[in-house]
Motif scaffolding. Structure first.
Motif, mmCIF file in Angstrom:
data_model
loop_
_atom_site.group_PDB
_atom_site.id
_atom_site.type_symbol
_atom_site.label_atom_id
_atom_site.label_comp_id
_atom_site.label_asym_id
_atom_site.label_seq_id
_atom_site.Cartn_x
_atom_site.Cartn_y
_atom_site.Cartn_z
ATOM 1 N N THR A 221 0.845 -1.194 0.000
ATOM 2 C CA THR A 221 0.000 0.000 0.000
ATOM 3 C C THR A 221 0.886 1.251 0.000
ATOM 4 O O THR A 221 1.990 1.227 0.557
ATOM 5 C CB THR A 221 -0.917 0.029 1.245
ATOM 6 O OG1 THR A 221 -0.114 -0.193 2.403
ATOM 7 C CG2 THR A 221 -1.990 -1.032 1.161
ATOM 8 N N PRO A 222 0.405 2.327 -0.620
ATOM 9 C CA PRO A 222 1.199 3.554 -0.655
ATOM 10 C C PRO A 222 1.089 4.326 0.658
ATOM 11 O O PRO A 222 0.064 4.266 1.335
ATOM 12 C CB PRO A 222 0.544 4.357 -1.787
ATOM 13 C CG PRO A 222 -0.877 3.886 -1.785
ATOM 14 C CD PRO A 222 -0.875 2.453 -1.341
ATOM 15 N N LEU A 223 2.157 5.034 1.009
ATOM 16 C CA LEU A 223 2.129 5.916 2.185
ATOM 17 C C LEU A 223 2.912 7.179 1.842
ATOM 18 O O LEU A 223 4.106 7.111 1.544
ATOM 19 C CB LEU A 223 2.762 5.215 3.399
ATOM 20 C CG LEU A 223 2.875 6.080 4.657
ATOM 21 C CD1 LEU A 223 1.501 6.519 5.154
ATOM 22 C CD2 LEU A 223 3.630 5.340 5.760
ATOM 23 N N ARG A 224 2.225 8.303 1.889
ATOM 24 C CA ARG A 224 2.891 9.563 1.529
ATOM 25 C C ARG A 224 3.989 9.931 2.527
ATOM 26 O O ARG A 224 3.807 9.790 3.736
ATOM 27 C CB ARG A 224 1.869 10.698 1.492
ATOM 28 C CG ARG A 224 2.503 12.049 1.165
ATOM 29 C CD ARG A 224 1.505 13.184 1.269
ATOM 30 N NE ARG A 224 0.904 13.240 2.589
ATOM 31 C CZ ARG A 224 0.207 14.292 3.049
ATOM 32 N NH1 ARG A 224 0.036 15.354 2.281
ATOM 33 N NH2 ARG A 224 -0.335 14.263 4.247
ATOM 34 N N ARG A 225 5.133 10.376 1.992
ATOM 35 C CA ARG A 225 6.215 10.930 2.808
ATOM 36 C C ARG A 225 6.521 12.319 2.278
ATOM 37 O O ARG A 225 6.738 12.491 1.071
ATOM 38 C CB ARG A 225 7.489 10.089 2.686
ATOM 39 C CG ARG A 225 7.573 8.954 3.643
ATOM 40 C CD ARG A 225 7.935 9.452 5.043
ATOM 41 N NE ARG A 225 7.820 8.375 6.022
ATOM 42 C CZ ARG A 225 6.711 8.016 6.658
ATOM 43 N NH1 ARG A 225 5.592 8.658 6.447
ATOM 44 N NH2 ARG A 225 6.708 7.029 7.513
ATOM 45 N N PHE A 273 -2.870 7.600 -2.936
ATOM 46 C CA PHE A 273 -1.848 7.830 -3.973
ATOM 47 C C PHE A 273 -1.576 9.322 -4.202
ATOM 48 O O PHE A 273 -0.712 9.683 -4.988
ATOM 49 C CB PHE A 273 -2.254 7.167 -5.296
ATOM 50 C CG PHE A 273 -2.140 5.660 -5.249
ATOM 51 C CD1 PHE A 273 -0.907 5.040 -5.421
ATOM 52 C CD2 PHE A 273 -3.253 4.872 -5.008
ATOM 53 C CE1 PHE A 273 -0.791 3.651 -5.358
ATOM 54 C CE2 PHE A 273 -3.153 3.488 -4.943
ATOM 55 C CZ PHE A 273 -1.915 2.881 -5.110
ATOM 56 N N GLU A 274 -2.348 10.173 -3.525
ATOM 57 C CA GLU A 274 -2.123 11.617 -3.672
ATOM 58 C C GLU A 274 -0.895 12.015 -2.873
ATOM 59 O O GLU A 274 -0.639 11.457 -1.806
ATOM 60 C CB GLU A 274 -3.335 12.402 -3.157
ATOM 61 C CG GLU A 274 -4.613 12.140 -3.932
ATOM 62 C CD GLU A 274 -4.515 12.653 -5.358
ATOM 63 O OE1 GLU A 274 -4.090 13.802 -5.541
ATOM 64 O OE2 GLU A 274 -4.844 11.887 -6.292
ATOM 65 N N MET A 275 -0.135 12.982 -3.363
ATOM 66 C CA MET A 275 1.064 13.379 -2.627
ATOM 67 C C MET A 275 1.284 14.886 -2.604
ATOM 68 O O MET A 275 2.349 15.381 -2.973
ATOM 69 C CB MET A 275 2.290 12.631 -3.121
ATOM 70 C CG MET A 275 2.357 12.374 -4.577
ATOM 71 S SD MET A 275 3.763 11.328 -4.996
ATOM 72 C CE MET A 275 3.086 10.402 -6.349
ATOM 73 N N PRO A 276 0.291 15.625 -2.106
ATOM 74 C CA PRO A 276 0.523 17.059 -1.936
ATOM 75 C C PRO A 276 1.444 17.299 -0.741
ATOM 76 O O PRO A 276 1.536 16.461 0.156
ATOM 77 C CB PRO A 276 -0.878 17.599 -1.630
ATOM 78 C CG PRO A 276 -1.566 16.463 -0.952
ATOM 79 C CD PRO A 276 -1.021 15.210 -1.605
ATOM 80 N N VAL A 277 2.133 18.442 -0.727
ATOM 81 C CA VAL A 277 2.870 18.846 0.476
ATOM 82 C C VAL A 277 1.928 19.726 1.286
ATOM 83 O O VAL A 277 1.423 20.735 0.797
ATOM 84 C CB VAL A 277 4.156 19.611 0.117
ATOM 85 C CG1 VAL A 277 4.861 20.078 1.377
ATOM 86 C CG2 VAL A 277 5.078 18.729 -0.722
#
Ligand SMILES: Cc1cc2nc3c(=O)[nH]c(=O)nc-3n(C[C@H](O)[C@H](O)[C@H](O)COP(=O)(O)OP(=O)(O)OC[C@H]3O[C@@H](n4cnc5c(N)ncnc54)[C@H](O)[C@@H]3O)c2cc1C
Length: 385
Positions: A221-225, A273-277
């Motif tokens: 699974t994806p995890l935003r960093r 899957f979104e990766m905003p800061v």
């Protein structure tokens, strides 16, 4: 030699391709939906390398990777950028000290003799920029340090192509065709069908989704960093070790004349899957940095230059390596859970052994076998993620 199709040309796919072609396979095709190298997480990695882990298998992967990084330019070509600036873990409670000590017992058993405990005085010597208040001690390993993710990716890609592999960009895999016995016979892409004797899922954070398209369950699974980047500054030396606060995972390093600040947070709820800061996160991490590293008090974060990417999480935060359960010619190199660049040299080497010899021989990879989740035999998860 079989024709092998690798889905995903990030650092994992590239490493597998290089190791297969080094062993004489010429019919190796990498398919990547990106337009150019670095479309996935590899280009977003901050470039840490460590062997200070809490399980034997992760220490072993790092030690194998380290051997290969030390001879990368001669063996593969290109610049992996490995510099031994060290990793310094800081503890502010007895519990954190215990976590570090227990991990060190495992590290020493695996031959990482240079990993050591440090006192507050040692901390002041190793990284004088850090506030000592509340620090009880920590752990340090001088042979940990930094690598160049894109240097490793490009080195493996160029080397694999030089040894006969082919790479196709803009080629999105959608699934596989299987015969009555369950073996893969072809990969399906948006532009057609590619016959294959064997297939590798190297799709990073998207590996679980791709597997579903193949009718398989791969628990990634994806995890935003997020990474906050300061404006250019020389207030901290480029030789500063990676410095990690064990309690909350806040860590920092210097790269290319800027300071990178990280602090793990959950991803975007409902949109993994979104990766905003996140602007509030940038304020919070900058505040932590100012409190803990006073030299950064006057150094602002460059919000435009800050970025986020995706970790590829497995349920026990260890890589998933080997034959996909229920599909004997589909191979997995997934789920490194944020350690993938540093472990790619080792994992690519080991998966090439699995594909060509039927099993890995350089290291025992039983602890990474894909079937372990269904068997209820997870690896231990520690604070030293
Ligand atoms: C902020 C951040 C910091 C990190 N820091 C570190 C670090 O310090 N050290 C470290 O070792 N690791 C670090 N990592 C983790 C590291 O980036 C990953 O573990 C590693 O890049 C995984 O490599 P990969 O090749 O599996 O995935 P990727 O690099 O994501 O490559 C997967 C490729 O698959 C392609 N793809 C996906 N789906 C399909 C499809 N259906 N068809 C065709 N192609 C497809 C994508 O385009 C992509 O190019 C960090 C990650 C992040 C986000």
């Amino acid at each position: 030699m079989p024709s092998i199709v690798i889905l995903g040309a990030g650092v994992m796919g590239a490493s597998v391709a290089w190791h297969l072609t080094s062993r004489g396979c010429r019919d190796v095709l990498l398919l990547d939906r990106g337009a150019a190298p670095g479309a996935g997480s590899t280009s977003r990695a901050t470039g840490g390398f460590r062997a200070q882990y809490a399980t034997a298998i992760n220490v072993r992967l790092s030690l194998l990777a380290r051997q290969k990084l030390l001879r990368f330019s001669e063996e593969v070509g290109g610049d992996c950028g490995y510099v031994q600036s060290g990793y310094l873990w800081l503890a502010s409670s007895q519990t954190e000290l215990d976590v570090l000590r227990e991990a060190r017992v495992i590290q020493h058993a695996e031959g990482l003799d240079e990993a050591c405990a440090v006192t507050p005085d040692d901390v002041a010597r190793i990284n004088p920029a850090v506030v000592r208040d509340g620090i009880l001690g920590g752990a340090y390993c001088p042979t940990d340090g930094f690598i160049r993710p894109l240097g490793i990716l490009q080195g493996y890609l160029d080397g694999a192509v030089g040894q006969g592999a082919t790479v196709q960009w803009g080629a999105e895999a959608t699934g596989v065709e299987r015969d009555a016995a369950g073996r893969v016979v072809a990969v399906t892409t948006r532009s057609g069908r590619v016959a294959a004797d064997a297939v590798v899922n190297a799709a990073g954070a998207w590996a679980g989704e791709l597997a579903r398209g193949c009718g398989l369950d791969v628990p990634v699974t994806p995890l935003r960093r997020q990474v906050a980047v300061t404006v250019p500054t020389d207030v901290l030396p480029s030789s500063m070790p990676m410095t990690i606060f064990t309690g909350d995972g806040f860590h920092l390093r210097v790269r290319d004349g800027r300071v990178l600040l990280l602090w793990p947070t959950p991803g975007v709820p409902g949109a993994p899957f979104e990766m905003p800061v996140d602007s509030a996160w940038v304020d919070a991490v900058a505040g932590k940095a100012r409190m803990r590293v006073p030299a950064l008090a006057g150094v602002v974060v460059d919000r435009e230059a800050s970025w986020a990417g995706l970790y590829e999480m497995s349920p026990d935060r260890h890589a998933i390596l080997g034959v996909a359960p229920g599909c004997p010619n589909l191979f997995l190199i997934n789920g490194s859970s944020g350690h993938g660049v540093m472990h790619a040299p080792a994992l690519g080497h080991l998966l090439a052994e699995v594909i060509l010899d039927g099993a890995a021989s350089t290291l025992d990879t039983t602890r990474l076998r894909p079937s372990r989740f269904a068997e209820g035999d997870w690896n231990a998860v520690s604070e030293l993620l």
